[in-house]
Design a protein around this motif. Structure first.
Motif, mmCIF file in Angstrom:
data_model
loop_
_atom_site.group_PDB
_atom_site.id
_atom_site.type_symbol
_atom_site.label_atom_id
_atom_site.label_comp_id
_atom_site.label_asym_id
_atom_site.label_seq_id
_atom_site.Cartn_x
_atom_site.Cartn_y
_atom_site.Cartn_z
ATOM 1 N N MET A 67 36.263 30.253 48.111
ATOM 2 C CA MET A 67 37.627 30.268 47.586
ATOM 3 C C MET A 67 38.104 31.702 47.438
ATOM 4 O O MET A 67 37.419 32.541 46.859
ATOM 5 N N ALA A 68 39.279 31.990 47.964
ATOM 6 C CA ALA A 68 39.808 33.349 47.893
ATOM 7 C C ALA A 68 40.390 33.618 46.512
ATOM 8 O O ALA A 68 40.984 32.754 45.887
ATOM 9 N N MET A 69 40.206 34.853 46.054
ATOM 10 C CA MET A 69 40.756 35.254 44.771
ATOM 11 C C MET A 69 42.197 35.697 44.953
ATOM 12 O O MET A 69 42.494 36.519 45.815
ATOM 13 N N VAL A 70 43.110 35.127 44.180
ATOM 14 C CA VAL A 70 44.499 35.551 44.213
ATOM 15 C C VAL A 70 44.638 36.839 43.421
ATOM 16 O O VAL A 70 44.198 36.921 42.273
ATOM 17 N N ARG A 71 45.258 37.846 44.009
ATOM 18 C CA ARG A 71 45.508 39.083 43.305
ATOM 19 C C ARG A 71 46.817 38.961 42.540
ATOM 20 O O ARG A 71 47.828 38.563 43.094
ATOM 21 N N PHE A 72 46.794 39.324 41.289
ATOM 22 C CA PHE A 72 48.031 39.275 40.536
ATOM 23 C C PHE A 72 48.125 40.494 39.636
ATOM 24 O O PHE A 72 47.143 41.017 39.155
ATOM 25 N N ASP B 164 46.651 30.647 50.305
ATOM 26 C CA ASP B 164 47.146 31.981 49.985
ATOM 27 C C ASP B 164 48.372 31.948 49.088
ATOM 28 O O ASP B 164 48.851 33.004 48.677
ATOM 29 N N LEU B 165 48.888 30.787 48.807
ATOM 30 C CA LEU B 165 50.040 30.698 47.919
ATOM 31 C C LEU B 165 49.599 30.854 46.476
ATOM 32 O O LEU B 165 48.610 30.255 46.051
ATOM 33 N N GLN B 166 50.331 31.638 45.731
ATOM 34 C CA GLN B 166 50.024 31.759 44.309
ATOM 35 C C GLN B 166 50.430 30.477 43.591
ATOM 36 O O GLN B 166 51.440 29.860 43.908
ATOM 37 N N ARG B 167 49.636 30.135 42.621
ATOM 38 C CA ARG B 167 49.845 28.901 41.861
ATOM 39 C C ARG B 167 50.158 29.246 40.414
ATOM 40 O O ARG B 167 49.408 29.981 39.766
ATOM 41 N N LEU B 168 51.247 28.719 39.906
ATOM 42 C CA LEU B 168 51.636 28.908 38.522
ATOM 43 C C LEU B 168 51.501 27.591 37.778
ATOM 44 O O LEU B 168 51.788 26.523 38.327
ATOM 45 N N GLU B 169 51.091 27.672 36.525
ATOM 46 C CA GLU B 169 50.988 26.506 35.659
ATOM 47 C C GLU B 169 52.020 26.660 34.552
ATOM 48 O O GLU B 169 52.012 27.660 33.826
#
Length: 327
Positions: A1-6, A25-30
């Motif tokens: 699993m790729a780490m999302v950079r934020f 590759d899409l960032q996911r927001l909760e």
């Protein structure tokens, strides 16, 4: 699993959205929603005109409806700042068209925004900048991303790069930084959208973009989206596709799936009289004035209502997934 950079941009979202990891590759927001009520939100598009062309009147009614529904967040379908986006992060249009217009207490929730074609005519990176979020913490704009809110998943898609004509126009310049090479960008985006929808366990799937897929408005259908994006939405049983671009309010049903095509692009300047013939069995509603959309979604039902600048409900529609009703 790729780490999302934020960055700190995402860490300073002070409302209730947080960033987590995602396999694509899409960032996911909760977004944390009310524990004892429906997921509720407003949708407005094509709005940024310093309060003119009834933008302020739309904002006023959004505030009233937002308070009544106790909305969780607001969605912008793009063309956030006219005529050519923002010049830079210091452009006063950000305050004049956003902060100083949407002043109602109920609208001080997180705004989730995508870029429209007019936004790409300016400094597109300015709208994506953490500087704007620091100045007004309800602002969040990204090219494409996933938003999970209770039993609802909204997938925001950057639709402007799909349109061939923007890459051939000679009288307009577009900020394609981060998009080129275009073919690679679009191929990756389509793959990520498909993967995200296939992995989704949400009861209700909504895709948000600026451009129409189907529309009886002046812009009409976006053939590139019909060819490339629509099959992915249908295959993955998306419930709603919500867009702006055409300056109207509109509801078109699908003849071969449950997918509904919803236009909310009437946040300011509308195009009176600009409507093309459409199959009346599919065209459930069309309004060529200003207004916005309100959505309430429970575990078992989606309820949509279109409002005008006087607070009148122009059209209602609901579905339980098996049955649908409109008025």
């Amino acid at each position: 699993m790729a780490m999302v950079r934020f960055s700190t941009f995402h860490l300073i979202l002070l409302m209730s959205a947080t960033v987590v990891m995602v396999s694509a590759d899409l960032q996911r927001l909760e977004h944390t929603v009310k524990p004892d009520g429906p997921v509720s939100f407003l949708v407005v598009g094509d709005w940024g005109r310093r309060g003119l062309y009834n933008q302020s009147n739309v904002a006023y009614q959004m505030g009233n409806v937002g308070e009544k529904l106790n909305v969780d967040f607001i969605v912008s379908t793009g063309d956030n700042f006219y005529d050519c986006g923002l010049v830079d992060e210091d452009d006063p249009a950000f305050y004049d068209s956003f902060t100083n217009v949407y002043t109602a207490l109920s609208l001080q929730k997180q705004w989730y925004s995508v870029l429209g074609n007019h936004d790409y005519r300016g400094n597109a990176l300015a709208q994506l900048s953490p500087v704007l979020t620091q100045r007004d913490n309800k602002w969040l704009c990204m090219r494409s991303f996933i938003l999970n809110a209770g039993n609802v998943q909204l997938l925001f898609v950057d639709t402007t790069p799909f349109q061939d004509k923007y890459f051939h126009e000679t009288d307009q310049e577009y900020d394609w930084r981060g998009v080129l090479p275009r073919e690679e960008y679009l191929a990756t985006l389509l793959k990520d959208v498909d993967v995200a929808l296939k992995e989704s366990s949400a009861k209700w799937k909504i895709v948000v973009g600026h451009h129409t897929i189907f529309s009886a408005g002046v812009h009409g259908n976006t053939e590139e989206l019909v060819d490339k994006l629509l099959p992915i939405l249908q295959e993955n049983k998306v419930n709603l596709y919500i867009n702006g671009h055409d300056h109207c309010l509109q509801h078109i049903t699908s003849s071969d799936s449950e997918l509904q095509f919803i236009t909310s692009g009437a946040g300011s300047k509308a195009w009176r009289g600009d409507i093309n013939p459409w199959n009346l069995h599919e065209m459930k509603f069309y309004y060529d004035g200003q207004g916005f959309l309100a959505a309430e979604i429970t575990e078992n039902e989606v309820y949509l209502a279109f409002y005008d600048i006087y607070g009148n409900i122009l059209h209602k529609w609901s579905t339980s997934g098996n049955t649908r009703s409109a008025s």
